[in-house]
Scaffold this motif. Sequence first.
Motif, PDB file in Angstrom:
ATOM      1  N   PHE A  65       0.833  -1.194   0.000  1.00  0.00           N
ATOM      2  CA  PHE A  65       0.000   0.000   0.000  1.00  0.00           C
ATOM      3  C   PHE A  65       0.872   1.250   0.000  1.00  0.00           C
ATOM      4  CE2 PHE A  65      -2.761   3.297   1.712  1.00  0.00           C
ATOM      5  CZ  PHE A  65      -3.925   3.077   0.990  1.00  0.00           C
ATOM      6  N   ILE A  66       1.965   1.229   0.797  1.00  0.00           N
ATOM      7  CA  ILE A  66       2.868   2.374   0.878  1.00  0.00           C
ATOM      8  C   ILE A  66       4.302   1.914   0.661  1.00  0.00           C
ATOM      9  CG2 ILE A  66       3.867   4.143   2.404  1.00  0.00           C
ATOM     10  CD1 ILE A  66       1.187   4.451   3.744  1.00  0.00           C
ATOM     11  N   SER A  67       5.022   2.657  -0.164  1.00  0.00           N
ATOM     12  CA  SER A  67       6.476   2.499  -0.313  1.00  0.00           C
ATOM     13  C   SER A  67       7.142   3.683   0.383  1.00  0.00           C
ATOM     14  CB  SER A  67       6.886   2.491  -1.787  1.00  0.00           C
ATOM     15  OG  SER A  67       6.335   1.396  -2.467  1.00  0.00           O
ATOM     16  N   VAL A  68       7.944   3.411   1.397  1.00  0.00           N
ATOM     17  CA  VAL A  68       8.725   4.468   2.033  1.00  0.00           C
ATOM     18  C   VAL A  68       9.996   4.637   1.207  1.00  0.00           C
ATOM     19  CG1 VAL A  68       9.899   5.254   4.123  1.00  0.00           C
ATOM     20  CG2 VAL A  68       7.802   3.882   4.297  1.00  0.00           C
ATOM     21  N   CYS A  69      10.204   5.832   0.668  1.00  0.00           N
ATOM     22  CA  CYS A  69      11.340   6.111  -0.206  1.00  0.00           C
ATOM     23  C   CYS A  69      12.371   6.947   0.564  1.00  0.00           C
ATOM     24  CB  CYS A  69      10.890   6.864  -1.450  1.00  0.00           C
ATOM     25  SG  CYS A  69       9.756   5.914  -2.490  1.00  0.00           S
ATOM     26  N   THR A  70      13.530   6.374   0.776  1.00  0.00           N
ATOM     27  CA  THR A  70      14.588   7.024   1.553  1.00  0.00           C
ATOM     28  C   THR A  70      15.825   7.203   0.696  1.00  0.00           C
ATOM     29  OG1 THR A  70      13.814   6.165   3.677  1.00  0.00           O
ATOM     30  CG2 THR A  70      16.146   6.738   3.532  1.00  0.00           C
ATOM     31  N   VAL A  71      16.315   8.443   0.613  1.00  0.00           N
ATOM     32  CA  VAL A  71      17.570   8.712  -0.089  1.00  0.00           C
ATOM     33  C   VAL A  71      18.619   9.101   0.937  1.00  0.00           C
ATOM     34  CG1 VAL A  71      16.568   9.318  -2.300  1.00  0.00           C
ATOM     35  CG2 VAL A  71      16.823  11.081  -0.575  1.00  0.00           C
ATOM     36  N   THR A  72      19.855   8.662   0.693  1.00  0.00           N
ATOM     37  CA  THR A  72      20.907   8.886   1.664  1.00  0.00           C
ATOM     38  C   THR A  72      22.244   9.104   0.973  1.00  0.00           C
ATOM     39  OG1 THR A  72      21.940   7.965   3.673  1.00  0.00           O
ATOM     40  CG2 THR A  72      21.395   6.400   1.903  1.00  0.00           C
ATOM     41  N   TYR A  73      23.122   9.813   1.649  1.00  0.00           N
ATOM     42  CA  TYR A  73      24.491  10.001   1.163  1.00  0.00           C
ATOM     43  C   TYR A  73      25.376  10.341   2.364  1.00  0.00           C
ATOM     44  CZ  TYR A  73      28.602  11.892  -1.179  1.00  0.00           C
ATOM     45  OH  TYR A  73      29.897  12.127  -1.584  1.00  0.00           O
ATOM     46  N   ASN A  74      26.316   9.466   2.678  1.00  0.00           N
ATOM     47  CA  ASN A  74      27.258   9.670   3.781  1.00  0.00           C
ATOM     48  C   ASN A  74      26.544  10.057   5.076  1.00  0.00           C
ATOM     49  OD1 ASN A  74      29.342   9.044   2.074  1.00  0.00           O
ATOM     50  ND2 ASN A  74      30.164  11.113   1.918  1.00  0.00           N
ATOM     51  N   GLN A  75      25.602   9.193   5.471  1.00  0.00           N
ATOM     52  CA  GLN A  75      24.826   9.446   6.691  1.00  0.00           C
ATOM     53  C   GLN A  75      24.927   8.261   7.652  1.00  0.00           C
ATOM     54  OE1 GLN A  75      21.021  10.233   4.818  1.00  0.00           O
ATOM     55  NE2 GLN A  75      21.392  12.439   4.753  1.00  0.00           N
ATOM     56  N   GLU A  76      26.135   7.724   7.801  1.00  0.00           N
ATOM     57  CA  GLU A  76      26.299   6.514   8.603  1.00  0.00           C
ATOM     58  C   GLU A  76      25.862   6.697  10.053  1.00  0.00           C
ATOM     59  OE1 GLU A  76      30.336   5.207   8.804  1.00  0.00           O
ATOM     60  OE2 GLU A  76      31.146   7.185   9.260  1.00  0.00           O
ATOM     61  N   GLN A  77      25.930   7.910  10.586  1.00  0.00           N
ATOM     62  CA  GLN A  77      25.540   8.105  11.986  1.00  0.00           C
ATOM     63  C   GLN A  77      24.037   8.274  12.158  1.00  0.00           C
ATOM     64  OE1 GLN A  77      27.621  12.294  11.614  1.00  0.00           O
ATOM     65  NE2 GLN A  77      26.647  12.170  13.630  1.00  0.00           N
ATOM     66  N   PHE A  78      23.298   8.394  11.056  1.00  0.00           N
ATOM     67  CA  PHE A  78      21.855   8.631  11.144  1.00  0.00           C
ATOM     68  C   PHE A  78      20.999   7.553  10.494  1.00  0.00           C
ATOM     69  CE2 PHE A  78      23.681  13.057  10.554  1.00  0.00           C
ATOM     70  CZ  PHE A  78      23.717  13.345  11.920  1.00  0.00           C
ATOM     71  N   ILE A  79      21.515   6.854   9.507  1.00  0.00           N
ATOM     72  CA  ILE A  79      20.680   6.006   8.658  1.00  0.00           C
ATOM     73  C   ILE A  79      20.029   4.856   9.425  1.00  0.00           C
ATOM     74  CG2 ILE A  79      22.613   4.564   7.893  1.00  0.00           C
ATOM     75  CD1 ILE A  79      19.517   5.669   5.816  1.00  0.00           C
ATOM     76  N   ALA A  80      20.705   4.298  10.424  1.00  0.00           N
ATOM     77  CA  ALA A  80      20.114   3.179  11.178  1.00  0.00           C
ATOM     78  C   ALA A  80      18.854   3.624  11.916  1.00  0.00           C
ATOM     79  CB  ALA A  80      21.137   2.605  12.159  1.00  0.00           C
ATOM     80  N   GLN A  81      18.896   4.823  12.517  1.00  0.00           N
ATOM     81  CA  GLN A  81      17.711   5.319  13.227  1.00  0.00           C
ATOM     82  C   GLN A  81      16.551   5.534  12.256  1.00  0.00           C
ATOM     83  OE1 GLN A  81      18.173   9.070  15.315  1.00  0.00           O
ATOM     84  NE2 GLN A  81      16.399   8.672  16.620  1.00  0.00           N
ATOM     85  N   CYS A  82      16.861   6.025  11.075  1.00  0.00           N
ATOM     86  CA  CYS A  82      15.838   6.206  10.045  1.00  0.00           C
ATOM     87  C   CYS A  82      15.194   4.868   9.699  1.00  0.00           C
ATOM     88  CB  CYS A  82      16.467   6.836   8.809  1.00  0.00           C
ATOM     89  SG  CYS A  82      15.352   6.950   7.385  1.00  0.00           S
ATOM     90  N   ILE A  83      16.007   3.860   9.427  1.00  0.00           N
ATOM     91  CA  ILE A  83      15.490   2.542   9.041  1.00  0.00           C
ATOM     92  C   ILE A  83      14.689   1.916  10.172  1.00  0.00           C
ATOM     93  CG2 ILE A  83      16.142   0.201   8.372  1.00  0.00           C
ATOM     94  CD1 ILE A  83      18.575   1.463   6.930  1.00  0.00           C
ATOM     95  N   GLU A  84      15.216   2.003  11.392  1.00  0.00           N
ATOM     96  CA  GLU A  84      14.511   1.427  12.541  1.00  0.00           C
ATOM     97  C   GLU A  84      13.149   2.079  12.745  1.00  0.00           C
ATOM     98  OE1 GLU A  84      15.091  -1.093  14.408  1.00  0.00           O
ATOM     99  OE2 GLU A  84      17.176  -1.603  13.959  1.00  0.00           O
ATOM    100  N   SER A  85      13.057   3.381  12.457  1.00  0.00           N
ATOM    101  CA  SER A  85      11.777   4.071  12.641  1.00  0.00           C
ATOM    102  C   SER A  85      10.729   3.592  11.634  1.00  0.00           C
ATOM    103  CB  SER A  85      11.971   5.590  12.531  1.00  0.00           C
ATOM    104  OG  SER A  85      12.096   6.020  11.188  1.00  0.00           O
ATOM    105  N   VAL A  86      11.188   3.084  10.502  1.00  0.00           N
ATOM    106  CA  VAL A  86      10.267   2.502   9.524  1.00  0.00           C
ATOM    107  C   VAL A  86       9.909   1.076   9.933  1.00  0.00           C
ATOM    108  CG1 VAL A  86       9.908   1.921   7.100  1.00  0.00           C
ATOM    109  CG2 VAL A  86      11.235   3.954   7.699  1.00  0.00           C
ATOM    110  N   LEU A  87      10.894   0.334  10.377  1.00  0.00           N
ATOM    111  CA  LEU A  87      10.652  -1.057  10.771  1.00  0.00           C
ATOM    112  C   LEU A  87       9.708  -1.173  11.967  1.00  0.00           C
ATOM    113  CD1 LEU A  87      14.255  -2.536  10.372  1.00  0.00           C
ATOM    114  CD2 LEU A  87      12.262  -2.986   8.920  1.00  0.00           C
TER     115      LEU A  87
END
Length: 317
Positions: free
Chosen positions: A10-32
Motif C-alpha cells: 500500500f505504501i512504499s517508504v522512499c529514503t535517499v541517503t548520502y554519507n549518513q552513517e551516523q543517522f541512517i540506522a535510526q531512520c530505518i529502525e523508525s520505519v521497521l
Amino acid sequence: MNNSSTNKPFISVCTVTYNQEQFIAQCIESVLMQQTDFDWELIIGDDGSTDGTGAICQAYAAAYPHRIRYYCRNRKNRPQIKGVHPNRHNLLATFAAANGHYLAWLDGDDYYTDALQLQKVKQFFVNNKSCRIVFTEAQDVDAAGGFLFNSTENMRRNLYPQDLIFCGPVTSSLVMEQAAVATLLQQPVVQTAPALDQFFMAVLSCNSFMGYVATSPVCYRYHDRNLMKAQTKANYYQSTLGNALAMYTVLGKQCHAVIRKRIIIACRTNLNYNLRHINARLFVQTIKQLCGYILQSGDCKFFIDFWNTKLLYQRSS
C-alpha cells in the motif's frame, strides 16, 4: 538490490541517503517499527556514499529481504544541473522504483517517532479518495535528536492550491499517490524544478487539496552535513520563480490564475532585488524566464498586471 515483496504494498517508504552513517540506522529502525494492517516496503537509494552508510543499509536489506530494497547509485559522469541538488537523480530514481500505491518521502537523516505513522496516513487516504498528497506532523531536531522547532505547528488543516503555490509547509513528511508521481516523472521539468517538495505539493493538490494527518512528529534533522543549506536571497528568489514556472509548465490552465499571480510577484521581486544589488546575470536570467512564460502562455495582458502593485498583497484568486 534485494528482492521485493511479491504483493503490491500500500505504501512504499522512499529514503535517499548520502554519507549518513551516523543517522541512517535510526531512520530505518523508525520505519521497521511501523504497526500496520497492510503491506509496505522500504526503498533506500544511496547516492554513492563513501563512508559506512552502504554497509549499514546492506545489512538491513539482508535481514529484511521482503521489506527492504537497497540501491547504490554512482554519481560519476552524472550531468549536473545548476541550482538543483546533485541528489535529484537518486531521488527520482528511488521514486520510480517504488511499487506501492503511495510513496512516503523520508530522507536518510530523518526519522518517524510514531509507530502508527503509516497506518494513520493509510486511513486518511481511504477516507479521502480524491486526495493525492498529505503531510503529517513534523519538527526540526539537531544532530543528536534534540528538539529545535515544530515546523507544522501553525498548519493544523488541509491546504489548497492557492496556499501551496505561494508557500507550502516546510516539512519532511510528505506522502504522495504513486500514479500521480509516476506521471510527473515523465515531465522533463521535474529534473530542474528548484524545490521539488514545494513543486509536488502545489501540483498534486491542484483540483483537490493537500491533507493534514495528525501524527507524532516526523523529525527533520539539522546538522553540518545536511542537504538543506542557507540560501542567499538572490538564490531563494530565483528558486521561487523557477518553481512557479515549473508549475505552469505542468499544469497549464489548471490553477492558472494563482500560478500567474505567483509568477508576476516572483518576477517583480527578482528584478527589484537584482537591480538594487547590481546582479546583471540574474537580472537578465529573470527577463529571459519572463519572456519565455509570455511566449508559452500567450498572456499579452501580463505586462499590464506586472506593474499592478496590488497583486503583491492579493495572493489568492
